[in-house]
Design an enzyme around this catalytic site. Structure first.
Site, PDB file in Angstrom:
ATOM      1  N   ASP A 185       0.902  -1.106  -0.012  1.00  0.00           N
ATOM      2  CA  ASP A 185       0.006   0.132   0.186  1.00  0.00           C
ATOM      3  C   ASP A 185       0.891   1.242   0.106  1.00  0.00           C
ATOM      4  OD1 ASP A 185       0.965  -0.484   2.558  1.00  0.00           O
ATOM      5  OD2 ASP A 185      -0.965  -0.401   3.497  1.00  0.00           O
ATOM      6  N   ASP A 238       6.879   3.831   3.368  1.00  0.00           N
ATOM      7  CA  ASP A 238       6.979   5.039   4.221  1.00  0.00           C
ATOM      8  C   ASP A 238       8.336   4.990   4.551  1.00  0.00           C
ATOM      9  OD1 ASP A 238       6.832   6.388   6.713  1.00  0.00           O
ATOM     10  OD2 ASP A 238       4.649   6.229   6.629  1.00  0.00           O
ATOM     11  N   LYS A 270       6.229   7.896   0.268  1.00  0.00           N
ATOM     12  CA  LYS A 270       6.663   9.130   1.143  1.00  0.00           C
ATOM     13  C   LYS A 270       8.082   9.314   1.004  1.00  0.00           C
ATOM     14  CE  LYS A 270       3.028   8.730   4.707  1.00  0.00           C
ATOM     15  NZ  LYS A 270       2.684   8.387   5.969  1.00  0.00           N
TER      16      LYS A 270
HETATM   17  P1  XMP Z   1       7.263   1.242   6.625  1.00  0.00           P
HETATM   18  O1  XMP Z   1       7.562   2.383   7.254  1.00  0.00           O
HETATM   19  O2  XMP Z   1       7.711  -0.085   6.822  1.00  0.00           O
HETATM   20  O3  XMP Z   1       5.619   1.167   6.486  1.00  0.00           O
HETATM   21  O4  XMP Z   1       7.700   1.727   4.780  1.00  0.00           O
HETATM   22  C1  XMP Z   1       5.105   0.060   6.162  1.00  0.00           C
HETATM   23  C2  XMP Z   1       3.418  -0.151   6.530  1.00  0.00           C
HETATM   24  O5  XMP Z   1       3.259   0.697   7.641  1.00  0.00           O
HETATM   25  C3  XMP Z   1       1.893   1.067   7.522  1.00  0.00           C
HETATM   26  N1  XMP Z   1       1.767   2.482   7.177  1.00  0.00           N
HETATM   27  C4  XMP Z   1       0.780   3.227   7.177  1.00  0.00           C
HETATM   28  N2  XMP Z   1      -0.532   2.981   7.218  1.00  0.00           N
HETATM   29  N3  XMP Z   1      -1.215   5.455   6.891  1.00  0.00           N
HETATM   30  C5  XMP Z   1      -1.645   3.901   7.197  1.00  0.00           C
HETATM   31  O6  XMP Z   1      -2.750   3.593   7.438  1.00  0.00           O
HETATM   32  C6  XMP Z   1      -0.051   5.781   6.808  1.00  0.00           C
HETATM   33  O7  XMP Z   1       0.356   6.941   6.436  1.00  0.00           O
HETATM   34  C7  XMP Z   1       1.129   4.578   6.943  1.00  0.00           C
HETATM   35  N4  XMP Z   1       2.441   4.643   6.809  1.00  0.00           N
HETATM   36  C8  XMP Z   1       2.620   3.300   6.848  1.00  0.00           C
HETATM   37  C9  XMP Z   1       1.321   0.362   6.206  1.00  0.00           C
HETATM   38  O8  XMP Z   1       0.750  -0.723   6.422  1.00  0.00           O
HETATM   39  C10 XMP Z   1       2.831   0.021   5.189  1.00  0.00           C
HETATM   40  O9  XMP Z   1       2.651  -1.072   4.678  1.00  0.00           O
END
Ligand code: XMP
Length: 180
Positions: free
Chosen positions: A104, A107, A136
């Protein structure tokens, strides 16, 4: 689209349903082109990617398969700075396969980095590409890049279209960002 209240937080509209679906069509067109003589296996990271994966998969004309995995980290018996991760539901052998991972949102990049390096690459697939709906760039600190990106967004928390706040708002067909 107007303000959205989810529990104690207020969100403002970011991407409409038609913006999302138009962009997904473009990504599916690219994948259809890139994989026209291949039969990729899609690995979808749950939970947040279920809508993205479903919409993209409906638009594919190539022969392909899809599998859903949930990432969990578990405490090992040996002490280490990072707990190992496991991909629950991943029952295929990825050896020699063309893999497209769908998530999805990219981040910090930690989830995808660990999944690719700890789980996928050790099985020696033929190729690995990554598709994310949201990216992001200002938050990403791990050395991981997506090959297909829906939208680059600010470093603000988002919900809707599969993404949740404390389990809520996944059902919305649009995406909202946290109001500052
Ligand atoms: P990372 O930081 O590992 O993040 O790239 C991975 C998972 O964290 C969740 N995630 C979010 N979920 N809004 C959400 O509802 C956000 O802004 C967000 N940022 C990170 C998501 O499951 C992603 O795969």
């Amino acid at each position: 689209m107007s303000y959205l209240q989810v529990l104690d937080k207020t969100f403002i509209p970011l991407l409409s349903e038609s913006q999302i679906l138009d962009r997904i069509q473009n990504i599916a067109d690219e994948i259809n082109q890139d994989y026209k003589n291949k039969q990729p296996l899609f690995l979808v990271i749950l939970n947040g990617s279920f809508m993205f994966a479903s919409d993209i998969f409906k638009k594919l004309s190539i022969q392909s398969r899809i599998s859903f995995v949930k990432i969990a980290s578990y405490k090992g018996l040996v002490s280490s700075t990072e707990n190992p991760i496991t991909a629950i539901g991943l029952d295929q052998n990825l050896h020699g396969q063309d893999i497209i991972i769908l998530d999805d949102i990219l981040d910090t990049g930690k989830t995808l980095y660990r999944f690719v390096h700890d789980v996928v690459l050790p099985m020696h697939p033929n190729s690995v590409k990554i598709g994310v709906l949201l990216y992001k760039p200002k938050a990403c600190v791990f050395d991981i890049k997506a090959d297909y990106v829906g939208f680059e967004i600010d470093n603000r928390f988002v919900v809707g279209y599969g993404l949740d706040y404390d389990g809520y708002a996944r059902n919305l067909p649009e995406i909202y960002q946290l109001k500052s």
